[in-house]
Write an enzyme that holds these catalytic residues in place. Structure first.
Site, PDB file in Angstrom:
ATOM      1  N   GLU A  20      25.097  14.401 -25.083  1.00  0.00           N
ATOM      2  CA  GLU A  20      24.916  15.553 -24.496  1.00  0.00           C
ATOM      3  C   GLU A  20      23.286  16.011 -24.285  1.00  0.00           C
ATOM      4  O   GLU A  20      22.745  16.395 -23.357  1.00  0.00           O
ATOM      5  CB  GLU A  20      25.718  16.916 -25.111  1.00  0.00           C
ATOM      6  N   GLU A  39      18.402  14.925 -17.059  1.00  0.00           N
ATOM      7  CA  GLU A  39      18.464  15.928 -16.027  1.00  0.00           C
ATOM      8  C   GLU A  39      17.014  16.902 -16.018  1.00  0.00           C
ATOM      9  O   GLU A  39      16.547  16.976 -15.116  1.00  0.00           O
ATOM     10  CB  GLU A  39      19.481  17.170 -16.509  1.00  0.00           C
TER      11      GLU A  39
END
Length: 134
Positions: free
Chosen positions: A77, A84
């Site tokens: 994660e 991102e």
């Protein structure tokens, strides 16, 4: 008798840099926890799993497997969040390769989460089943 002069000690400076790098890492985790809903979900799931682990008195091996599964998912994660952020920085407008990079990073999290789910089902499934059936 004169002692030879020792070179200046660099150990404290090295330790300060190491401590600072841990601080940056913790700051990154905290920032991601504040901003990423999926990471928040996985953090809550981690707390639940740890609670269940204590309730069911997991063995050392089971704890090791749970810790590995949790670490993999949380690590993925965090990497997804980093990917991102970098993709958004270098490609603010939509680009197919930017989209692919984000999708692949998210896919890595999915694969890790499914593997962790399998570990959880194998460890907790029989115990939960016994609670509800008994």
């Amino acid at each position: 008798m004169n002692q030879p002069e020792l070179p200046p000690r660099r150990f404290p400076a090295i330790m300060r840099r190491r401590a600072a790098s841990f601080g940056y890492a913790f700051r990154g985790v905290a920032a991601a926890l504040r901003s990423e809903i999926h990471l928040q979900f996985h953090a809550v799931a981690t707390v639940v799993v740890i609670g269940l682990g204590f309730y069911f008195r997991l063995s050392w091996l089971e704890w090791a497997l749970v810790a590995l599964a949790v670490g993999v998912v949380l690590g993925l994660e965090l990497m997804n969040t980093a990917v991102e952020a970098v993709v958004n920085l270098v490609s603010p407008e939509y680009h197919p390769l930017a989209g692919r990079a984000k999708d692949v990073a998210a896919g890595a999290v999915l694969v890790g989460a499914v593997a962790a789910l399998v570990v959880g089902l194998l460890i907790f499934g029989p115990r939960m089943w016994a609670l509800f059936v008994a």
